[in-house]
Design an enzyme around this catalytic site. Structure first.
Site, PDB file in Angstrom:
ATOM      1  N   MET A  92      53.665  60.455 -39.286  1.00 55.54           N
ATOM      2  CA  MET A  92      52.813  60.249 -40.061  1.00 55.54           C
ATOM      3  C   MET A  92      52.005  59.050 -39.089  1.00 55.54           C
ATOM      4  O   MET A  92      51.789  57.948 -39.999  1.00 55.54           O
ATOM      5  CB  MET A  92      53.184  59.873 -41.245  1.00 55.54           C
ATOM      6  CG  MET A  92      53.888  60.712 -42.293  1.00 55.54           C
ATOM      7  SD  MET A  92      52.971  62.245 -42.318  1.00 55.54           S
ATOM      8  CE  MET A  92      51.670  61.707 -43.467  1.00 55.54           C
TER       9      MET A  92
ATOM     10  N   ASN B 107      52.030  69.620 -33.185  1.00 59.63           N
ATOM     11  CA  ASN B 107      52.227  69.110 -34.775  1.00 59.63           C
ATOM     12  C   ASN B 107      52.234  70.412 -35.678  1.00 59.63           C
ATOM     13  O   ASN B 107      51.523  71.244 -35.339  1.00 59.63           O
ATOM     14  CB  ASN B 107      51.007  68.249 -34.883  1.00 59.63           C
ATOM     15  CG  ASN B 107      51.177  67.714 -36.190  1.00 59.63           C
ATOM     16  OD1 ASN B 107      52.190  67.247 -36.742  1.00 59.63           O
ATOM     17  ND2 ASN B 107      50.252  67.909 -36.972  1.00 59.63           N
TER      18      ASN B 107
ATOM     19  N   HIS C 270      51.178  71.098 -39.408  1.00 58.21           N
ATOM     20  CA  HIS C 270      50.444  70.591 -40.453  1.00 58.21           C
ATOM     21  C   HIS C 270      50.394  71.466 -41.522  1.00 58.21           C
ATOM     22  O   HIS C 270      50.017  73.001 -41.468  1.00 58.21           O
ATOM     23  CB  HIS C 270      49.016  70.250 -39.738  1.00 58.21           C
ATOM     24  CG  HIS C 270      48.050  69.943 -41.003  1.00 58.21           C
ATOM     25  ND1 HIS C 270      47.821  68.456 -41.321  1.00 58.21           N
ATOM     26  CD2 HIS C 270      46.966  70.375 -41.651  1.00 58.21           C
ATOM     27  CE1 HIS C 270      47.170  68.528 -42.052  1.00 58.21           C
ATOM     28  NE2 HIS C 270      46.444  69.406 -42.271  1.00 58.21           N
TER      29      HIS C 270
ATOM     30  N   ASP D 281      44.461  66.381 -36.283  1.00 60.19           N
ATOM     31  CA  ASP D 281      44.739  67.798 -36.556  1.00 60.19           C
ATOM     32  C   ASP D 281      43.701  68.766 -36.302  1.00 60.19           C
ATOM     33  O   ASP D 281      43.354  69.695 -36.856  1.00 60.19           O
ATOM     34  CB  ASP D 281      44.764  67.743 -38.237  1.00 60.19           C
ATOM     35  CG  ASP D 281      45.974  66.850 -38.860  1.00 60.19           C
ATOM     36  OD1 ASP D 281      47.006  66.890 -38.041  1.00 60.19           O
ATOM     37  OD2 ASP D 281      45.680  66.345 -39.769  1.00 60.19           O
TER      38      ASP D 281
END
Ligand code: GRF
Length: 250
Positions: free
Chosen positions: A107, A124, A126, A162
């Site tokens: 995070m 990552n 998500h 992201d």
């Protein structure tokens, strides 16, 4: 973004997993890798998690320690400023010499320097179908927006949050009785298949995806077909409900 390329040697590829929380994706990945190693009965594992790095004390880190995986805690509050923290985080990960760095519920935004050091090696997971709903509270926002499809994405990490190139997605149909909690549980179960699928694909290990996810599905629902397009080198997991939905179209 060049990504992992085919020059990676087969055998003993090194994965570092970064966590901040419960660590269920870490566990899913470790179990998928262990099953794969048992399947092929290799002397040496084709790929292994060589370290877990956390930015706070958390269940994922505790689990890693129980498993006797090298586990490192790099807490921002222990450093004078952001740049000292970033430098230590980079140094800890660099010492693990990773072929792949997996952010699984980590995070914190990593520095541009970190991404330069590990260029093309950081992914990552998500909990939304990016580019929809970057950031936090993705399930609540998906419900509020009234979208019909939701899911999870694994993408390359770039400096923008992201927003890196998408490698794989898992798609489900939002159902009338989904609330935030139920939807989060359904998406998480798909993440537990998607992340090992993508890692297996990137490291040339084949279909980790067909393994059963380790965390029981609270809603008693399975995960549907797995598709991989060799041309696009992308992965898609589909909720069986979507296949049913297609079948009732005129
Ligand atoms: C997952 O939903 C992941 O997509 C997001 O954070 C959550 C981590 O869950 N980035 P866990 O710690 O792997 O259980």
């Amino acid at each position: 973004m060049k990504g992992l390329d085919s020059v990676r040697p087969a055998g003993s590829q090194r994965i570092v997993v970064m966590v901040s929380g419960r660590g269920s994706n870490l566990i899913a990945l470790q179990q998928a890798l262990q099953r794969k190693a048992a399947q092929i009965q290799a002397q040496e594992r084709p790929a292994a998690i060589v370290a877990v790095v956390a930015d706070r004390a958390c269940a994922g880190l505790a689990w890693a320690r129980e498993q006797q995986l090298p586990a490192f805690l790099v807490e921002a509050k222990c450093y004078a400023d952001r740049s000292d923290f970033d430098a230590e985080l980079s140094a800890v990960v660099a010492r693990c010499d990773p072929d792949l760095v997996v952010m699984a519920g980590f995070m914190r935004i990593v520095s541009a320097r970190f991404l330069e050091l590990f260029e093309g090696r950081v992914i990552n997971v998500h909990p939304s179908l990016l580019p929809a709903f970057p950031g936090l509270h993705t399930h609540r926002r998906a419900l509020e927006a009234g979208v019909l499809l939701h899911g999870a994405t694994v993408h390359w990490v770039t400096p923008e949050l992201d927003a890196g190139p998408i490698i794989g997605q898992a798609v489900l149909a939002i159902e009338p009785d989904d609330n935030e909690e139920r939807l989060a549980a359904r998406v998480l179960r798909m993440e537990h298949c998607l992340l090992p699928s993508v890692v297996g694909h990137l490291l040339g290990l084949g279909a980790l995806a067909f393994e059963r996810p380790p965390v029981e599905e609270p809603m008693g629902r399975g995960v549907g077909p797995f598709h991989r397009s060799p041309e696009a080198e992308r992965i898609l997991l589909v909720d069986p409900a979507l296949c049913r939905a297609r079948a009732i179209l005129p």
